[in-house]
Enzyme design. Structure first.
Site, PDB file in Angstrom:
ATOM      1  N   HIS A 180       0.833  -1.219   0.000  1.00 19.69           N
ATOM      2  CA  HIS A 180       0.000   0.000   0.000  1.00 19.69           C
ATOM      3  C   HIS A 180       0.865   1.266   0.000  1.00 19.69           C
ATOM      4  CE1 HIS A 180      -3.266  -2.717   1.437  1.00 19.69           C
ATOM      5  NE2 HIS A 180      -2.281  -3.246   2.134  1.00 19.69           N
ATOM      6  N   SER A 301      14.028  22.111 -15.145  1.00 20.27           N
ATOM      7  CA  SER A 301      12.820  22.912 -15.333  1.00 20.27           C
ATOM      8  C   SER A 301      13.239  24.295 -15.812  1.00 20.27           C
ATOM      9  CB  SER A 301      12.065  23.017 -14.009  1.00 20.27           C
ATOM     10  OG  SER A 301      11.304  24.205 -13.976  1.00 20.27           O
ATOM     11  N   LYS A 307      15.139  21.806  -9.939  1.00 16.41           N
ATOM     12  CA  LYS A 307      14.471  20.578 -10.377  1.00 16.41           C
ATOM     13  C   LYS A 307      15.382  19.622 -11.152  1.00 16.41           C
ATOM     14  CE  LYS A 307      10.517  19.627 -10.176  1.00 16.41           C
ATOM     15  NZ  LYS A 307       9.384  20.220 -10.897  1.00 16.41           N
ATOM     16  N   GLU A 314       8.798   8.872 -16.654  1.00 16.69           N
ATOM     17  CA  GLU A 314       7.400   9.285 -16.862  1.00 16.69           C
ATOM     18  C   GLU A 314       6.928   8.898 -18.264  1.00 16.69           C
ATOM     19  OE1 GLU A 314       7.008  13.172 -14.004  1.00 16.69           O
ATOM     20  OE2 GLU A 314       8.216  13.364 -15.779  1.00 16.69           O
TER      21      GLU A 314
END
Ligand code: ARG
Length: 484
Positions: A180, A301, A307, A314
């Site tokens: 979980h 970024s 970043k 992704e």
């Protein structure tokens, strides 16, 4: 080479061609046509932009067919030799990007045949004896998908090797195991890597199985019913590396389950890559900080200078949709088609090519990302040690040492976890006195099982996370992968 900007059917069907008097109709099938296709008809019909990618397979299929026609005395050996030489010339033209593909000639099969006629003349017109584009495309596409299986096998094996090596390097690197996404029990990073090696090894066998099943040759099924010429289908099957010819001519031209099966294997495998991507994204996030992706696999970024984005992970996570989409696409395309061939099937290639290209890219990107990533051992260990991950070990100790039933031990441990939370400390930081308030029979032997190191060391059951197990499993995989 003639200028392909001129209407190619004029070029391949000179006015002396008595078999094709209709100037504007297609030279390959225009005998009964008085006029050529409407522009939009040509546009919807032409597949050359997509299927030109099958040129190698198409040439291989034509060579095999010509040799067989000669071996069975259907065409002369001289004609077969000329056809072979012409096809070789076409291959070098395409290789050198000097071949002009024509939409008016619809597809790769007719583009190559038309050019062959330009190069070798009359013998080219004999090549299509006992053959149809239906068995031709079925053969080309099967050959392409078969080659794709072979490349995928290599790419999956490479990724498995990278993961197995990481597993060996990190056989005793501690991390929290999750269920979980809540800290469950300590595991090793190597164990986690090997879980993916297992998944990928099953993926690999799915492609291998599909390859074995698909390795039957459609060529010689002709349009759908076979042919009256005395062809030798075993001859062509063998020269194209197939195990044998497909046994039923209708099935041979209309089956596309071989591609669907490979897309299903790609979907399953991409799903595995997507799960690993998701973990990489979580691990690389600042609150976790379990791993650091290399500069080569991070992006910045444009506004936030701090970043480091895991874009490749992704994109792999997103691209699984292309494989699942392609699988669904082909199933839907095929589900309502009566036997044998229908033009719907022409749509199989664009979707399959894209899905397989994307899948190959995902495998390569995952290999690069995994090979480069740095494991932040200290953060991982702290995360494992700081969240009562050894509560099960405590309960097991109560069972083993005090002969307590597991359910009771679970309850006692839960009370101790609540106490540790209340005191804002770990289970190992509770005093024996604290513990004895809850279970008087506890002794200080309990502290021997509460460290994360002791916990993973104790998980020696078959397939468990004990570092010795992981080391052996990683070594076994590395040996196995070298051999295969
Ligand atoms: N371009 C076609 C395809 O990809 C080749 C087969 C055409 N056959 C036909 N009967 N029109 O499916």
């Amino acid at each position: 080479m003639t200028n392909r900007n001129s209407p190619p059917h004029d070029r391949v069907a000179p006015s002396t061609d008595t078999h094709n008097p209709a100037k504007n109709s297609n030279s390959m099938w225009g005998g009964r046509f008085a006029a050529g296709p409407a522009a939009i008809m040509q546009e919807i019909n032409a597949s050359i932009d997509i299927d030109k990618r099958l040129w190698r397979e198409d040439i291989a299929g034509s060579k095999a067919h010509a040799s067989m026609l000669a071996a069975t005395n259907i065409i002369s050996p001289q004609d077969a030799d000329k056809i072979h030489a012409g096809l070789d010339k076409i291959a070098s033209e395409i290789e050198a990007e000097q071949f002009l593909f024509s939409a008016a000639l619809e597809d790769i099969h007719m583009n190559i045949e038309a050019r062959l006629k330009e190069i070798v003349g009359a013998p080219a017109s004999r090549l299509h004896t006992a053959r149809s584009r239906n068995d031709q495309v079925a053969t080309d596409f099967r050959l392409w998908v078969r080659t794709a299986c072979d490349s995928i096998d290599i790419a999956i094996t490479q990724l498995m090797e990278i993961l197995a090596r990481k597993a060996l390097d990190h056989h005793d690197t501690l991390m929290p195991g999750f269920t979980h996404l809540q800290t469950a029990q300590p595991i090793t990073f190597g164990h986690h890597c090997l879980a993916y090696v297992e998944m990928l090894s099953r993926d690999r066998t799915r492609f291998q199985d599909a390859r074995t099943r698909m390795n039957e040759c459609p060529l010689g099924a002709a349009a759908l019913a076979g042919t009256s010429f005395p062809i030798d289908r075993h001859h062509t099957a063998q020269s194209l590396g197939f195990n044998h010819p497909l046994a039923n001519s209708l099935d041979a031209v209309s089956a596309r389950d071989f591609a669907i099966e490979v897309l299903s294997a790609a979907t399953i495998s991409a799903m595995h890559l997507s799960r690993l991507s998701e973990e990489i994204i979580i691990w690389a996030s600042a609150p976790f900080n379990f791993i650091t992706l290399s500069d080569s696999f991070s992006t910045g970024s444009s506004i936030m200078p701090q970043k480091r984005n895991p874009d490749a992970a992704e994109l792999i996570r997103a691209k699984v949709g292309h494989m699942a989409g392609a699988f669904t696409n082909l199933v839907i395309m095929m589900k309502g088609l009566p036997l044998a061939y229908a033009k719907d099937m022409q749509e199989d290639k664009a979707t399959t090519f894209r899905a397989i290209d994307d899948f190959a890219m995902c495998l390569a990107a995952m290999s690069g990302m995994m090979a480069d990533l740095k494991v932040n051992k200290t953060t991982m260990r702290q995360a494992a040690a700081g969240s009562h991950a050894t509560a099960t070990d405590l309960a097991d100790w109560l069972v083993r040492t005090l002969n307590m039933p597991f359910r009771d031990a679970h309850h006692v441990t839960g009370t101790l976890v609540a106490l540790a939370d209340k005191n804002n400390c770990t289970l190992a930081e509770l005093s024996l006195n604290d513990m004895q308030q809850i279970e008087p029979a506890m002794t200080d032997d309990i502290f021997s099982v509460l460290s994360v190191e002791a916990s993973v060391r104790s998980r020696t059951s078959y397939g468990g996370t004990a570092p010795d197990n992981v080391q052996k499993a990683a070594q076994n995989w590395l040996t196995k992968l070298k051999v295969n």
